[in-house]
Design a protein around this motif. Structure first.
Motif, short mmCIF file in Angstrom:
data_model
loop_
_atom_site.label_atom_id
_atom_site.label_comp_id
_atom_site.label_asym_id
_atom_site.label_seq_id
_atom_site.Cartn_x
_atom_site.Cartn_y
_atom_site.Cartn_z
N ALA A 192 114.15 99.48 85.14
CA ALA A 192 115.12 100.21 85.96
C ALA A 192 115.72 99.30 87.03
N VAL A 193 114.88 98.49 87.64
CA VAL A 193 115.36 97.53 88.64
C VAL A 193 116.31 96.53 87.98
N ALA A 194 115.93 96.00 86.83
CA ALA A 194 116.78 95.03 86.13
C ALA A 194 118.12 95.66 85.79
N ASP A 195 118.11 96.92 85.37
CA ASP A 195 119.37 97.61 85.06
C ASP A 195 120.24 97.73 86.30
N GLU A 196 119.64 98.14 87.41
CA GLU A 196 120.41 98.29 88.65
C GLU A 196 121.00 96.97 89.12
N GLU A 197 120.25 95.89 88.88
CA GLU A 197 120.71 94.56 89.29
C GLU A 197 121.62 93.93 88.24
N LYS A 198 121.85 94.66 87.13
CA LYS A 198 122.71 94.19 86.04
C LYS A 198 122.21 92.87 85.45
N LEU A 199 120.91 92.80 85.26
CA LEU A 199 120.30 91.60 84.67
C LEU A 199 120.16 91.79 83.16
N ASP A 200 120.79 90.91 82.39
CA ASP A 200 120.59 90.95 80.93
C ASP A 200 119.23 90.38 80.58
N SER A 201 118.88 89.28 81.26
CA SER A 201 117.59 88.63 81.06
C SER A 201 116.87 88.56 82.39
N TYR A 202 115.61 88.71 82.34
CA TYR A 202 114.82 88.64 83.57
C TYR A 202 113.38 88.36 83.20
N ARG A 203 112.58 88.08 84.22
CA ARG A 203 111.16 87.82 83.99
C ARG A 203 110.35 88.72 84.91
N VAL A 204 109.26 89.28 84.37
CA VAL A 204 108.31 90.05 85.17
C VAL A 204 107.03 89.23 85.25
N VAL A 205 106.56 88.99 86.48
CA VAL A 205 105.38 88.16 86.70
C VAL A 205 104.36 88.96 87.49
N PHE A 206 103.12 88.96 86.99
CA PHE A 206 101.99 89.53 87.74
C PHE A 206 101.01 88.39 88.02
N ASN A 207 101.18 87.72 89.13
CA ASN A 207 100.21 86.69 89.49
C ASN A 207 98.85 87.36 89.68
N THR A 208 97.85 86.85 89.01
CA THR A 208 96.53 87.48 89.04
C THR A 208 95.49 86.42 89.36
N GLY A 209 94.94 86.47 90.58
CA GLY A 209 93.95 85.50 91.03
C GLY A 209 94.58 84.41 91.87
#
Ligand code: 5GP
Ligand code: ZN
Length: 117
Positions: A75-92
């Protein structure tokens, strides 16, 4: 207890409205706000309102809310009009996690190298 607000947690304070943030989306279970130190033209954090130390703990303890967080990244990517994007969950710590409240980084608006650093 898992899921309960933590007094010493920065993102619990943002959820409670005790620390300001530039909020871009809210749902019953999630908040999305701009990262204070953006690493890309779009850099938005999507967090659950409930406190879990990382995304794995969230998925184990509240799987429906983990799904809500993932849905909100799109939903965020759609609002920002991003065709491509990356989701990162830094863990540790070794992966760069500095805030111990589960959060996904939505990054976009520039070329994103693969593999990441
Ligand atoms: P981590 O390093 O844990 O994966 O991500 C934490 C993120 O929170 C970092 O990208 C950092 O810039 C961001 N951050 C830290 N403090 C604040 C704050 O007070 N407000 C906002 N909006 N972001 C913050
Ligand atoms: Zn928290």
């Amino acid at each position: 207890m898992a899921g309960e607000p933590q007094d010493d947690c920065l993102f619990c304070k943002i959820v409670a409205g005790h620390i300001p943030a530039t909020i871009v989306r809210e749902t019953d279970t999630t908040i999305a706000f701009r990262d204070i130190n953006p690493q890309a033209p779009t850099h938005i954090l999507v967090i659950p309102r409930v406190h879990y130390r990382d995304v794995a703990a969230l998925a184990a303890g509240a799987p429906q809310i983990a799904a809500d967080v993932l849905r909100e990244t799109q939903a965020v990517a759609d609002e920002e009009k991003l065709d491509s994007y990356r989701v990162v969950f830094n863990t540790g710590t070794g992966a760069g996690q500095t805030v111990w409240h589960a959060h996904g980084h939505v990054l976009g608006g520039r070329g994103l190298e693969w593999p990441p650093g």
